[in-house]
Design an enzyme around this catalytic site. Structure first.
Site, short mmCIF file in Angstrom:
data_model
loop_
_atom_site.label_atom_id
_atom_site.label_comp_id
_atom_site.label_asym_id
_atom_site.label_seq_id
_atom_site.Cartn_x
_atom_site.Cartn_y
_atom_site.Cartn_z
N HIS A 101 -2.66 6.56 4.28
CA HIS A 101 -1.22 6.62 4.56
C HIS A 101 -0.68 7.97 4.10
O HIS A 101 -0.88 8.38 2.95
CB HIS A 101 -0.47 5.52 3.80
CG HIS A 101 -0.70 4.13 4.33
ND1 HIS A 101 -1.40 3.86 5.47
CD2 HIS A 101 -0.26 2.93 3.85
CE1 HIS A 101 -1.41 2.55 5.68
NE2 HIS A 101 -0.73 1.96 4.71
N CYS A 154 0.80 -1.23 0.00
CA CYS A 154 0.00 0.00 0.00
C CYS A 154 0.83 1.29 0.00
O CYS A 154 0.55 2.22 -0.74
CB CYS A 154 -0.95 0.00 1.19
SG CYS A 154 -0.21 -0.63 2.71
P1 NAP Z 1 -6.92 -10.90 6.98
O1 NAP Z 1 -7.96 -9.90 7.34
O2 NAP Z 1 -6.26 -11.66 8.06
O3 NAP Z 1 -7.62 -11.96 5.95
C1 NAP Z 1 -6.98 -13.13 5.56
C2 NAP Z 1 -7.89 -13.96 4.62
O4 NAP Z 1 -7.16 -15.16 4.28
C3 NAP Z 1 -9.20 -14.39 5.27
O5 NAP Z 1 -10.21 -14.40 4.30
C4 NAP Z 1 -8.89 -15.83 5.72
O6 NAP Z 1 -10.05 -16.66 5.76
C5 NAP Z 1 -7.98 -16.28 4.60
N1 NAP Z 1 -7.14 -17.42 5.02
C6 NAP Z 1 -6.36 -17.51 6.12
N2 NAP Z 1 -5.78 -18.73 6.17
C7 NAP Z 1 -6.22 -19.42 5.09
C8 NAP Z 1 -6.00 -20.74 4.61
N3 NAP Z 1 -5.19 -21.59 5.24
N4 NAP Z 1 -6.61 -21.12 3.47
C9 NAP Z 1 -7.42 -20.26 2.81
N5 NAP Z 1 -7.68 -19.01 3.22
C10 NAP Z 1 -7.09 -18.58 4.35
O7 NAP Z 1 -5.78 -10.24 6.13
P2 NAP Z 1 -5.78 -8.85 5.29
O8 NAP Z 1 -5.42 -7.73 6.17
O9 NAP Z 1 -7.03 -8.78 4.48
O10 NAP Z 1 -4.56 -9.11 4.32
C11 NAP Z 1 -4.63 -10.06 3.27
C12 NAP Z 1 -3.39 -10.01 2.38
O11 NAP Z 1 -3.36 -8.78 1.70
C13 NAP Z 1 -2.07 -10.12 3.13
O12 NAP Z 1 -1.18 -10.89 2.36
C14 NAP Z 1 -1.60 -8.70 3.26
O13 NAP Z 1 -0.21 -8.60 3.35
C15 NAP Z 1 -2.12 -8.14 1.97
N6 NAP Z 1 -2.37 -6.72 1.99
C16 NAP Z 1 -1.99 -6.07 0.92
C17 NAP Z 1 -2.19 -4.76 0.83
C18 NAP Z 1 -1.73 -4.15 -0.42
O14 NAP Z 1 -1.51 -4.82 -1.35
N7 NAP Z 1 -1.55 -2.91 -0.53
C19 NAP Z 1 -2.80 -4.05 1.87
C20 NAP Z 1 -3.21 -4.74 2.96
C21 NAP Z 1 -2.99 -6.09 2.99
P3 NAP Z 1 -10.84 -16.97 7.17
O15 NAP Z 1 -11.67 -15.77 7.48
O16 NAP Z 1 -11.67 -18.15 6.80
O17 NAP Z 1 -9.80 -17.25 8.20
#
Ligand code: NAP
Length: 352
Positions: A244, A151
């Site tokens: 940010h 981000c």
């Molecule tokens: P989060 O709220 O913790 O969500 C994680 C997701 O992954 C949930 O839907 C969860 O499902 C799923 N998950 C977890 N373990 C799993 C498994 N073993 N098999 C299948 N699905 C699984 O995380 P977030 O904050 O949304 O972040 C998600 C990703 O985006 C991260 O990699 C983070 O670094 C990235 N991100 C990127 C940006 C960007 O690109 N700028 C910004 C923020 C975050 P359940 O609900 O069923 O547990």
């Protein structure tokens, strides 16, 4: 389903980024969400029961009763957006690409793979061509993986690109003040951030320094050559919900003044604007002249959260010029840019 509509799924649909995908894809003119997937914990439940919804608009009607699937190929769609936890995203995304799905991801796992585009459509749309090489090299037929940056890197590169094109950028020093929503939910404990600033975000400085060079790099002969810019990042977590803020100093190849820099930023447009993509902001960089802007609360929703806002442009006594850039970290900084990437890839023939 009309000719123009493409079926899409969301991997990690219950997470913070996944919820933003579900919210932003509601009524999208080209994409219709037909599958939502998450972990074993959520699979089999209707989305409204599986998710703890935390956005300030209601769960869209289309998603309420959609049954959550497991993150395995076989989903009824052609493209998947991924907001998967990075502990599992790598192999799951590769499995979908091998099974002919277009994978448009937010996760860090494949960003620096040398045959995977790291895309912000206003910055380096031409890098999407490396998908042809990726398919050949990995034996993917119709599938592929495309990613967007971290981000804070998205906000930074959207401000740097117009400057680099016009004046050349030799060095960048950036200090961030990053919102809490960037840490997901529950994120940073309240007792650590109330009345406080945390001067450390795990891996963030390294990501900003590396990803920026790939984004500003050039694509030629199936390779992305990093830009020769030197980038130094310092990242801080602050007591802000969304948005940010980044204080940036740049050393330029060709010198300019406040008006020159402001004009380059204000007039910048690129392929998404020329193609009129549905998620493209009319002005990717909004320039503010007030002495106390941009501010997260006031400026993060500029152009529905898809524009970045630059202000406080002035000379820097150490490098050449300095300014402040602000971006919405979960819209422009995550799901919104991924959706714009998918729109771009569609116009470039990668979703046919
Ligand atoms: P989060 O709220 O913790 O969500 C994680 C997701 O992954 C949930 O839907 C969860 O499902 C799923 N998950 C977890 N373990 C799993 C498994 N073993 N098999 C299948 N699905 C699984 O995380 P977030 O904050 O949304 O972040 C998600 C990703 O985006 C991260 O990699 C983070 O670094 C990235 N991100 C990127 C940006 C960007 O690109 N700028 C910004 C923020 C975050 P359940 O609900 O069923 O547990």
């Amino acid at each position: 389903m009309s000719m123009n509509e493409l079926k899409v799924g969301v991997l990690g649909a219950t997470g913070a980024v996944g919820q933003r995908f579900v919210q932003l894809l509601h009524n999208h003119p080209w994409f219709r969400v037909s599958a939502l997937a998450a972990s074993e914990r959520s699979a089999g439940k209707p989305y409204r029961e599986a998710v703890t919804w935390r956005l300030d608009t209601p769960i869209p009607g289309f998603a309420q009763d959609l049954q959550v699937s497991r993150c395995e190929p076989g989903l009824d769609c052609d493209l998947v957006f991924s907001g998967l936890d990075s502990s599992v995203a790598g192999p799951i995304e590769a499995a979908f690409a091998a099974a002919d799905y277009a994978v448009v991801s937010n996760s860090k796992n494949h960003r620096m793979d040398d045959d995977v585009p790291l895309l912000v459509p206003e910055v380096n749309a031409d890098h999407c061509r490396i998908i042809d090489y990726q398919r050949k090299r990995r034996g993917y037929d119709r599938g592929f993986i495309a990613t967007n940056p971290n981000c804070s890197t998205i906000g930074l590169t959207m401000a740097l690109k117009p400057i680099a094109d016009r004046f050349g950028v030799r060095k960048v020093a950036v200090t961030t003040m990053q919102a809490l929503s960037g840490a997901g939910y529950p994120g940073v404990p309240s007792l650590e951030i109330l009345d406080n600033v945390l001067p450390f975000i795990n891996e963030e400085e390294d990501k900003m320094e590396r990803e920026t060079l790939k984004l500003l790099g050039t694509f030629q002969d199936n390779r992305i050559r990093n830009a020769q810019t030197v980038v130094s990042a310092q990242c801080n977590r602050v007591h802000v919900q969304d948005g940010h803020t980044e204080c940036v100093s740049v050393e330029l190849e060709t010198k300019t003044d406040k008006e020159g820099l402001a004009e380059a930023l204000r007039t910048y447009t690129a392929m998404p604007q020329e193609l009129g993509l549905p998620f493209a902001p009319r002005h990717p960089v909004v320039v503010r002249d007030e002495p106390d802007r941009p501010q997260p609360r006031i400026d993060r929703d500029a152009e529905d959260g898809m524009a970045v806002t630059v202000g406080r442009i002035r000379p820097c006594p150490v490098l050449d010029m300095k300014f402040v850039v602000l971006s919405h970290n979960t819209i422009r900084g995550a799901a919104g840019t991924a959706i714009l990437n998918a729109e771009l890839l569609r116009t470039q023939g990668y979703l046919d």
